[in-house]
Design an enzyme around this catalytic site. Structure first.
Site, PDB file in Angstrom:
ATOM      1  N   CYS A   1       0.871  -1.165   0.000  1.00  0.00           N
ATOM      2  CA  CYS A   1       0.000   0.000   0.000  1.00  0.00           C
ATOM      3  C   CYS A   1       0.909   1.216   0.000  1.00  0.00           C
ATOM      4  CB  CYS A   1      -0.828   0.036   1.276  1.00  0.00           C
ATOM      5  SG  CYS A   1      -1.765  -1.471   1.554  1.00  0.00           S
TER       6      CYS A   1
ATOM      7  N   ARG B   1       1.199   2.037  -5.948  1.00  0.00           N
ATOM      8  CA  ARG B   1       1.472   1.007  -4.940  1.00  0.00           C
ATOM      9  C   ARG B   1       0.234   0.201  -4.591  1.00  0.00           C
ATOM     10  NH1 ARG B   1       6.176   1.557  -2.321  1.00  0.00           N
ATOM     11  NH2 ARG B   1       5.385   0.366  -0.567  1.00  0.00           N
TER      12      ARG B   1
ATOM     13  N   TRP C   1      -3.850  -1.842  -1.374  1.00  0.00           N
ATOM     14  CA  TRP C   1      -3.886  -2.996  -2.257  1.00  0.00           C
ATOM     15  C   TRP C   1      -4.183  -4.166  -1.341  1.00  0.00           C
ATOM     16  CZ3 TRP C   1      -0.900  -7.544  -2.974  1.00  0.00           C
ATOM     17  CH2 TRP C   1      -1.098  -8.206  -4.196  1.00  0.00           C
TER      18      TRP C   1
ATOM     19  N   ASN D   1       1.344  -0.209   5.942  1.00  0.00           N
ATOM     20  CA  ASN D   1       1.805  -0.877   4.725  1.00  0.00           C
ATOM     21  C   ASN D   1       2.624  -2.082   5.143  1.00  0.00           C
ATOM     22  OD1 ASN D   1       4.515  -0.188   2.414  1.00  0.00           O
ATOM     23  ND2 ASN D   1       2.865  -1.634   2.204  1.00  0.00           N
ATOM     24  N   GLY D   2       2.212  -3.270   4.682  1.00  0.00           N
ATOM     25  CA  GLY D   2       2.928  -4.485   5.048  1.00  0.00           C
ATOM     26  C   GLY D   2       1.948  -5.549   5.506  1.00  0.00           C
TER      27      GLY D   2
ATOM     28  N   GLU E   1       8.831 -11.648 -21.875  1.00  0.00           N
ATOM     29  CA  GLU E   1       8.493 -10.286 -21.458  1.00  0.00           C
ATOM     30  C   GLU E   1       7.386  -9.700 -22.341  1.00  0.00           C
ATOM     31  OE1 GLU E   1       8.882  -8.641 -18.954  1.00  0.00           O
ATOM     32  OE2 GLU E   1       8.661  -6.538 -19.476  1.00  0.00           O
TER      33      GLU E   1
ATOM     34  N   LYS F   1       3.839  -8.350 -20.976  1.00  0.00           N
ATOM     35  CA  LYS F   1       3.409  -6.957 -21.206  1.00  0.00           C
ATOM     36  C   LYS F   1       1.996  -6.949 -21.765  1.00  0.00           C
ATOM     37  CE  LYS F   1       5.535  -5.361 -19.458  1.00  0.00           C
ATOM     38  NZ  LYS F   1       6.340  -5.139 -18.376  1.00  0.00           N
TER      39      LYS F   1
ATOM     40  N   GLU G   1      -0.694  -8.270 -19.143  1.00  0.00           N
ATOM     41  CA  GLU G   1      -0.957  -7.484 -17.935  1.00  0.00           C
ATOM     42  C   GLU G   1      -1.718  -6.190 -18.214  1.00  0.00           C
ATOM     43  OE1 GLU G   1       2.605  -6.712 -15.595  1.00  0.00           O
ATOM     44  OE2 GLU G   1       3.741  -6.080 -17.339  1.00  0.00           O
TER      45      GLU G   1
ATOM     46  N   HIS H   1       5.112 -29.388 -28.749  1.00  0.00           N
ATOM     47  CA  HIS H   1       5.048 -30.443 -27.737  1.00  0.00           C
ATOM     48  C   HIS H   1       3.814 -30.308 -26.852  1.00  0.00           C
ATOM     49  CE1 HIS H   1       8.863 -32.084 -28.961  1.00  0.00           C
ATOM     50  NE2 HIS H   1       9.396 -30.856 -28.923  1.00  0.00           N
TER      51      HIS H   1
ATOM     52  N   LYS I   1       2.546  -2.238  -8.409  1.00  0.00           N
ATOM     53  CA  LYS I   1       3.905  -1.998  -8.883  1.00  0.00           C
ATOM     54  C   LYS I   1       4.939  -2.655  -7.982  1.00  0.00           C
ATOM     55  CE  LYS I   1       6.822   0.478 -11.444  1.00  0.00           C
ATOM     56  NZ  LYS I   1       6.873  -0.227 -12.730  1.00  0.00           N
TER      57      LYS I   1
HETATM   58  C1  G6P Z   1       5.411  -6.563  -9.750  1.00  0.00           C
HETATM   59  C2  G6P Z   1       5.371  -5.609 -10.922  1.00  0.00           C
HETATM   60  C3  G6P Z   1       6.251  -6.127 -12.056  1.00  0.00           C
HETATM   61  C4  G6P Z   1       7.663  -6.345 -11.552  1.00  0.00           C
HETATM   62  C5  G6P Z   1       7.681  -7.286 -10.345  1.00  0.00           C
HETATM   63  C6  G6P Z   1       9.030  -7.317  -9.680  1.00  0.00           C
HETATM   64  O1  G6P Z   1       4.748  -7.747 -10.074  1.00  0.00           O
HETATM   65  O2  G6P Z   1       4.042  -5.456 -11.385  1.00  0.00           O
HETATM   66  O3  G6P Z   1       6.282  -5.175 -13.107  1.00  0.00           O
HETATM   67  O4  G6P Z   1       8.448  -6.874 -12.587  1.00  0.00           O
HETATM   68  O5  G6P Z   1       6.745  -6.845  -9.351  1.00  0.00           O
HETATM   69  O6  G6P Z   1       9.280  -6.048  -9.154  1.00  0.00           O
HETATM   70  P1  G6P Z   1      10.712  -5.493  -8.817  1.00  0.00           P
HETATM   71  O7  G6P Z   1      10.446  -4.161  -8.193  1.00  0.00           O
HETATM   72  O8  G6P Z   1      11.317  -6.459  -7.829  1.00  0.00           O
HETATM   73  O9  G6P Z   1      11.497  -5.411 -10.069  1.00  0.00           O
END
Ligand code: G6P
Length: 609
Positions: A2, A27, A75, A101-102, A482, A486, A489, A505, A604
């Site tokens: 959060c 966050r 969150w 937060n936590g 990746e 992208k 998500e 396979h 994030k």
């Molecule tokens: C979350 C984000 C991703 C990110 C991952 C790892 O899932 O949505 O975009 O790659 O965390 O985050 P970090 O801050 O450790 O790179």
């Protein structure tokens, strides 16, 4: 995970807190709330939904004259997003308001104990126990009470606390979740991240583990868990406020995609000297240390894990050492074979990802040297690692990472060159050739950004699909991982990625008339193999979009669509090949009307395991 924010000073707190929360929305953004204090007591506003809804519920907060307050953007972890689970949580007697937060890991036993004593819980959160515990232990000294509460809590918690008896004070606690203090002309702020502080001041104090702070208009005093004052240095942050804002783009994601040439340049410049040698300042990877290594393990989550996958090929080639890439949340539970002959490379944009941090600790406990690639200075991952390499991506606001990812890959390439050189595996000429190519990367990426219009056109078609399969070989497979992440998500299209030879396979059974397959083909020596794989799926009716460079364009003319890089992607192909994939995902999500910067269910910075 959060975002929390707090203010004590001369100005009305509500507008300031709302503004801070908006900056922390990345966050978490499923509910929000604010508590304000004055001589009359505490006033609390909270609701599920975005900050905008809270702002509406408070009528912009303009009628609130209080100059002390705390705010929270949530969150959900314990209890679904709802008004009653939104923070701040208030003790039954109305004396304490808390934002958290936590995760309070022992909240169930504390909740049982408090319930037995007659405390009534009004939410499903773990955080609410903090408010009631404060009320239970309070004897008139707020700081002493906070210390006692902290001693009872297990888990991770950054806290902002108000007490109705001391309306001129704001209290803050940091334990395994980030929290910074900002000192302004008019008072003091707290926030989970400097982004929320920057509009008001560049002077910040980073709270350290176990710190408890008491903030008033004129002073920020920090004590340790025993109540002893501790000195924490005042830092001047050089991040630009502008850098944290959209700068004219429709979305942070697009702005961050476009920033890549500059941040790649910054990242690489930070570790290249005038003679064209990679220098990793402060990193203790001496020749002796490197020669002792038998393996390299990369651990990370999400896109950072994909960065590890992309960097692996080059680092193996440079060092002659096996490179394993592991998902951090899996690594810690599989009795990993790491020891003093292993270099563990931890990659994290935020530096606060709980699983990554836990994997880092596991590796250290097993005697491994830990090198971190991190974007946030002073973050937990950076603090706990033996060596740190900072990417220079600047603040990344869009939840889906772009510049954070490419700068991580660039840093892995730099690390590869550095190790190859120190291990005596690279001649002066080879080193110079790689460094030249690395220096050309920002310009290469700039050229790839010109594919935006092409990507936008293709996105119209992609956006009509509900499923997509990304295939590639060698580093293109890593790019496929990746690229598919992208797309899924932000556009909510179901996307999967495969080594191109692997699709047959099993998964090829899903390919039918019109199924979208995105084929990535940057490797000269694998073009023929990719052609075969494309034919396999085309024979089953797939619609194939091939991403390649101008040199190979003609070979893929059987594809239904082509996205052609205007340049050869070269040795460090993972970066230029990813850029059009970011653009494709962005424009596809745009065509589908998605909330690009804040995709559903995501956050994030994931500070829970
Ligand atoms: C979350 C984000 C991703 C990110 C991952 C790892 O899932 O949505 O975009 O790659 O965390 O985050 P970090 O801050 O450790 O790179």
């Amino acid at each position: 995970m959060c975002g929390i924010v707090g203010y004590v000073g001369e100005l009305p707190a509500a507008p300031l807190l709302l503004q801070g929360l908006k900056r922390l929305e990345y966050r978490g953004y499923d509910s929000a709330g604010i508590a304000l204090a004055n001589q009359k007591g505490l006033e609390v506003y909270r609701c599920s939904g975005r900050i905008q809804q809270l702002e509406g519920a408070m009528e912009g907060g303009t009628h609130c004259t209080q100059t002390v307050g705390i705010g929270h953007t949530r969150w959900a972890t314990h209890g679904k997003p709802s008004d009653r689970n939104a923070h701040p949580h208030v003790s039954g007697d109305g004396r304490f308001a808390v934002v958290h937060n936590g995760i309070i890991e022992n909240y169930l036993s504390l909740k049982g104990e408090l319930s037995e004593k007659g405390y009534t819980f009004t939410s499903d959160t773990d955080s609410e126990v903090v408010a009631h515990l404060l009320a239970l232990l309070y004897k008139g000294d707020v700081l002493d009470t906070i210390r006692q509460v902290v001693a009872r809590l297990r888990g991770s918690f950054a806290l902002g606390i108000l007490c109705a008896d001391t309306p001129g004070c704001l209290y803050a606690v940091k334990n395994a979740s980030p929290l910074v203090i900002g000192v302004t002309e008019t008072g003091c702020l707290i926030a989970s991240d400097v982004t929320a502080i920057l509009p008001h001041t560049r002077r910040i104090i980073r709270m350290e583990e176990g710190d408890i702070a008491r903030l008033t208009i004129g002073a920020a005093t920090v004590t340790d868990q025993t109540g002893h004052p501790v000195q924490r240095a005042m830092e001047q942050v050089d991040w630009d406020v502008e850098a944290a804002e959209k700068g004219g783009y429709a979305h942070f994601m697009l702005k961050e995609i476009m920033e890549q040439p500059r941040v790649l340049e910054d990242t690489m410049a930070s570790c290249l000297d005038q003679n064209g040698e990679v220098v990793l300042e402060g990193v203790g990877l001496t020749e002796a240390v490197l020669h002792r290594l038998r393996r390299i393990t990369v651990v990370a989550c999400g896109s950072a894990y994909h960065a590890g996958m992309a960097g692996r090929y080059f680092i193996e080639q440079m060092t002659g050492l096996p490179v394993e890439v592991d998902i951090a949340s899996e690594f810690r539970y599989r009795d990993p074979l790491v020891d003093e002959h292993t270099l563990t490379v931890v990659i994290s944009q935020s530096g606060e990802t709980a699983d990554t941090l836990a994997a880092l600790r596991e590796a250290k406990a097993r005697g491994s040297r830990v090198l971190a690639i991190v974007n946030v200075v002073g973050s937990s991952v950076a603090n706990e690692s033996d060596d740190v390499l900072y990417t220079r991506a600047g603040p990344e606001i869009a939840v889906a990472t772009t510049k954070g990812y490419t700068t991580q890959v660039a840093m892995l390439y730099m690390l590869g060159v550095y190790m190859g050189r120190r291990l005596g595996r690279l001649t002066v000429e080879q080193n110079a050739a790689y460094v030249r190519e690395l220096r050309d990367l920002p310009a290469l990426v700039e050229r790839c950004l010109t594919m935006a219009e092409e990507a936008r056109t293709l996105a119209e078609t992609v956006s009509q699909h509900e499923h997509a399969y990304f295939i590639g070989r060698h580093v293109d497979y890593a790019v496929a991982l990746e690229a598919s992440l992208k797309l899924k998500e932000i556009s909510y299209i179901h996307a999967e990625s495969y080594g191109a030879g692997e699709l047959k396979h099993g998964t090829i059974s899903l390919v039918e008339e019109g199924t979208l397959v995105v084929a990535l083909a940057s490797r000269e020596e694998l073009v023929a193999k990719m052609l075969s794989n494309i034919k396999e799926v085309k024979a089953r009716g797939a619609t194939v979009l091939t991403v390649t460079d101008c040199a190979h364009r003609d070979m893929f003319r059987e594809s239904d669509a082509l996205l052609t890089l205007p340049v050869s992607p070269g040795t460090f192909a993972a970066i230029p090949m990813t850029v059009p994939m970011q653009l494709l995902a962005y424009y596809t999500a745009l065509a589908r009307g998605c909330d690009i910067d804040k995709p559903r269910n995501l956050a994030k910075s994931v500070t829970v395991e």
